[in-house]
Design an enzyme around this catalytic site. Structure first.
Site, PDB file in Angstrom:
ATOM      1  N   SER A 116      13.625  26.030  23.405  1.00 39.29           N
ATOM      2  CA  SER A 116      12.390  25.239  23.241  1.00 39.29           C
ATOM      3  C   SER A 116      12.120  24.529  24.557  1.00 39.29           C
ATOM      4  CB  SER A 116      12.580  24.202  22.132  1.00 39.29           C
ATOM      5  OG  SER A 116      11.534  23.240  22.173  1.00 39.29           O
ATOM      6  N   TYR A 129      17.760  17.440  18.900  1.00 41.02           N
ATOM      7  CA  TYR A 129      17.060  18.719  19.108  1.00 41.02           C
ATOM      8  C   TYR A 129      16.992  19.041  20.605  1.00 41.02           C
ATOM      9  CZ  TYR A 129      13.372  22.275  18.455  1.00 41.02           C
ATOM     10  OH  TYR A 129      12.647  23.441  18.432  1.00 41.02           O
TER      11      TYR A 129
HETATM   12  N1  NAP Z   1       7.190  26.247  16.166  1.00 41.19           N
HETATM   13  C1  NAP Z   1       7.336  25.671  17.342  1.00 41.19           C
HETATM   14  O1  NAP Z   1       6.398  24.992  17.844  1.00 41.19           O
HETATM   15  C2  NAP Z   1       8.606  25.838  18.128  1.00 41.19           C
HETATM   16  C3  NAP Z   1       8.608  25.447  19.470  1.00 41.19           C
HETATM   17  C4  NAP Z   1       9.751  25.624  20.222  1.00 41.19           C
HETATM   18  C5  NAP Z   1      10.872  26.197  19.654  1.00 41.19           C
HETATM   19  N2  NAP Z   1      10.868  26.561  18.335  1.00 41.19           N
HETATM   20  C6  NAP Z   1      12.081  27.190  17.817  1.00 41.19           C
HETATM   21  O2  NAP Z   1      11.761  28.462  17.317  1.00 41.19           O
HETATM   22  C7  NAP Z   1      12.689  28.850  16.293  1.00 41.19           C
HETATM   23  C8  NAP Z   1      11.930  29.338  15.072  1.00 41.19           C
HETATM   24  O3  NAP Z   1      11.143  28.275  14.601  1.00 41.19           O
HETATM   25  P1  NAP Z   1       9.845  28.443  13.715  1.00 41.19           P
HETATM   26  O4  NAP Z   1       8.831  27.550  14.296  1.00 41.19           O
HETATM   27  O5  NAP Z   1       9.544  29.892  13.479  1.00 41.19           O
HETATM   28  O6  NAP Z   1      10.385  27.728  12.385  1.00 41.19           O
HETATM   29  P2  NAP Z   1      10.054  27.876  10.838  1.00 41.19           P
HETATM   30  O7  NAP Z   1       8.717  28.495  10.615  1.00 41.19           O
HETATM   31  O8  NAP Z   1      10.327  26.531  10.268  1.00 41.19           O
HETATM   32  O9  NAP Z   1      11.177  28.914  10.364  1.00 41.19           O
HETATM   33  C9  NAP Z   1      12.522  28.576  10.434  1.00 41.19           C
HETATM   34  C10 NAP Z   1      13.337  29.750   9.918  1.00 41.19           C
HETATM   35  O10 NAP Z   1      14.715  29.445  10.053  1.00 41.19           O
HETATM   36  C11 NAP Z   1      15.349  29.591   8.777  1.00 41.19           C
HETATM   37  N3  NAP Z   1      16.430  28.621   8.699  1.00 41.19           N
HETATM   38  C12 NAP Z   1      16.370  27.279   8.875  1.00 41.19           C
HETATM   39  N4  NAP Z   1      17.567  26.726   8.677  1.00 41.19           N
HETATM   40  C13 NAP Z   1      18.414  27.744   8.370  1.00 41.19           C
HETATM   41  C14 NAP Z   1      19.785  27.809   8.037  1.00 41.19           C
HETATM   42  N5  NAP Z   1      20.547  26.716   7.985  1.00 41.19           N
HETATM   43  N6  NAP Z   1      20.326  29.028   7.768  1.00 41.19           N
HETATM   44  C15 NAP Z   1      19.566  30.159   7.808  1.00 41.19           C
HETATM   45  N7  NAP Z   1      18.277  30.152   8.136  1.00 41.19           N
HETATM   46  C16 NAP Z   1      17.704  28.952   8.390  1.00 41.19           C
HETATM   47  C17 NAP Z   1      14.235  29.344   7.769  1.00 41.19           C
HETATM   48  O11 NAP Z   1      14.464  29.959   6.499  1.00 41.19           O
HETATM   49  P3  NAP Z   1      15.179  29.188   5.268  1.00 41.19           P
HETATM   50  O12 NAP Z   1      14.640  27.782   5.241  1.00 41.19           O
HETATM   51  O13 NAP Z   1      14.852  29.996   4.056  1.00 41.19           O
HETATM   52  O14 NAP Z   1      16.633  29.219   5.583  1.00 41.19           O
HETATM   53  C18 NAP Z   1      13.080  30.055   8.468  1.00 41.19           C
HETATM   54  O15 NAP Z   1      13.180  31.446   8.262  1.00 41.19           O
HETATM   55  C19 NAP Z   1      13.557  27.608  16.040  1.00 41.19           C
HETATM   56  O16 NAP Z   1      14.764  27.739  16.745  1.00 41.19           O
HETATM   57  C20 NAP Z   1      12.729  26.469  16.639  1.00 41.19           C
HETATM   58  O17 NAP Z   1      13.521  25.397  17.052  1.00 41.19           O
HETATM   59  C21 NAP Z   1       9.754  26.391  17.564  1.00 41.19           C
END
Ligand code: NAP
Length: 235
Positions: A116, A129
């Site tokens: 991130s 984070y």
């Molecule tokens: N969206 C942004 O703006 C952004 C920016 C920078 C970085 N990121 C990073 O990108 C990555 C993906 O994020 P996203 O935005 O796509 O998030 P999201 O839409 O909230 O999806 C998170 C995913 O991770 C799974 N997950 C969460 N905790 C888990 C656990 N303990 N065990 C197994 N699976 C788990 C969730 O499924 P379940 O809840 O069913 O387990 C879901 O499939 C993350 O690492 C996040 O930090 C996001």
């Protein structure tokens, strides 16, 4: 590396957001994809749509994670699952420990870590984070050193704001929280989409085998890195 060199991929957090999009892209490119997340029902929905193999596992449960991946030969590992408050560093380390030796032995593999901008820049937010994402950045660099001489590539994807459920989950995950997050963080902004992220990963994987795309910072055009604030105090 042509996609045809790879046969399998494991994507964590594959039932929504970036993970689901990445899993779908890989299945379209002919890989056998194992998609991992906690919510089995949502995982089944993505599996039904994409053909990926669902693994309903909590990445923080190391014993269950170990059992789920034991015996799997994974060519492309995508460490994507993360929660904003506490990060996912331990699971990233364990999955590398479990799957990288096989890649080394087969002299073939690609590790893709989703970090991130929080791991690269300081701004107001969740301290844990920022710290864990910085560790994911350093780990990605270190894995390159640890696998020197092997045809193993490591790519860190460093996103800015991407349209997903992440902010709604942070606010509590209720339908109201999801709506509030949408109104606050997305409605009036032009964010990166999950497809933009999957497209970037596709590009990194498809690069010639002698090319390692180490770090891709992907931000909305209207979002700038950093967050230098200067607070004035007179007391
Ligand atoms: N969206 C942004 O703006 C952004 C920016 C920078 C970085 N990121 C990073 O990108 C990555 C993906 O994020 P996203 O935005 O796509 O998030 P999201 O839409 O909230 O999806 C998170 C995913 O991770 C799974 N997950 C969460 N905790 C888990 C656990 N303990 N065990 C197994 N699976 C788990 C969730 O499924 P379940 O809840 O069913 O387990 C879901 O499939 C993350 O690492 C996040 O930090 C996001």
């Amino acid at each position: 590396m042509p996609f045809s060199d790879y046969r399998t991929a494991l994507v964590t957090g594959a039932n929504t957001g970036m993970g689901a999009e990445i899993a779908e892209m890989f299945t379209k490119r002919g890989l056998r994809v194992y998609g991992l997340a906690r919510n089995a029902e949502r995982l089944r929905e993505v599996a039904g749509r994409t053909g990926m193999t669902p693994l309903a596992v909590d990445v923080t449960d190391t014993a269950a994670l170990t059992e789920a991946v034991s015996g799997l030969e994974i060519d492309v590992l995508v460490n994507n699952a993360g929660v904003s408050a506490t990060g996912n560093l331990r699971a990233v380390l364990h999955l590398c420990r479990l799957l990288l030796p096989g890649m080394v032995e087969r002299d073939l593999g690609h590790v893709i870590n989703i970090s991130s901008i929080a791991g690269h820049y300081n701004f107001y937010g969740h301290t844990a984070y920022h710290a864990t994402k910085a560790a994911v950045h350093q780990l990605s660099r270190q894995l390159r050193n640890d696998t020197i001489g092997r045809r193993i590539r490591v790519t860190e994807i460093c996103p800015g704001r991407v349209e997903t459920e992440i902010f709604g989950r942070n606010l509590g995950g209720t339908p109201e929280a999801m709506q509030r997050a949408w109104d606050t963080y997305y409605a009036d902004f032009e964010s990166v989409t999950t497809k933009d992220i999957a497209d970037s990963i596709e590009f990194a994987v498809e690069s010639p085998r002698h090319v390692n795309l180490g770090l891709m910072e992907i931000m909305p055009t209207f979002q700038v890195p950093g967050g230098l604030e200067f607070v004035q105090r007179k007391d």
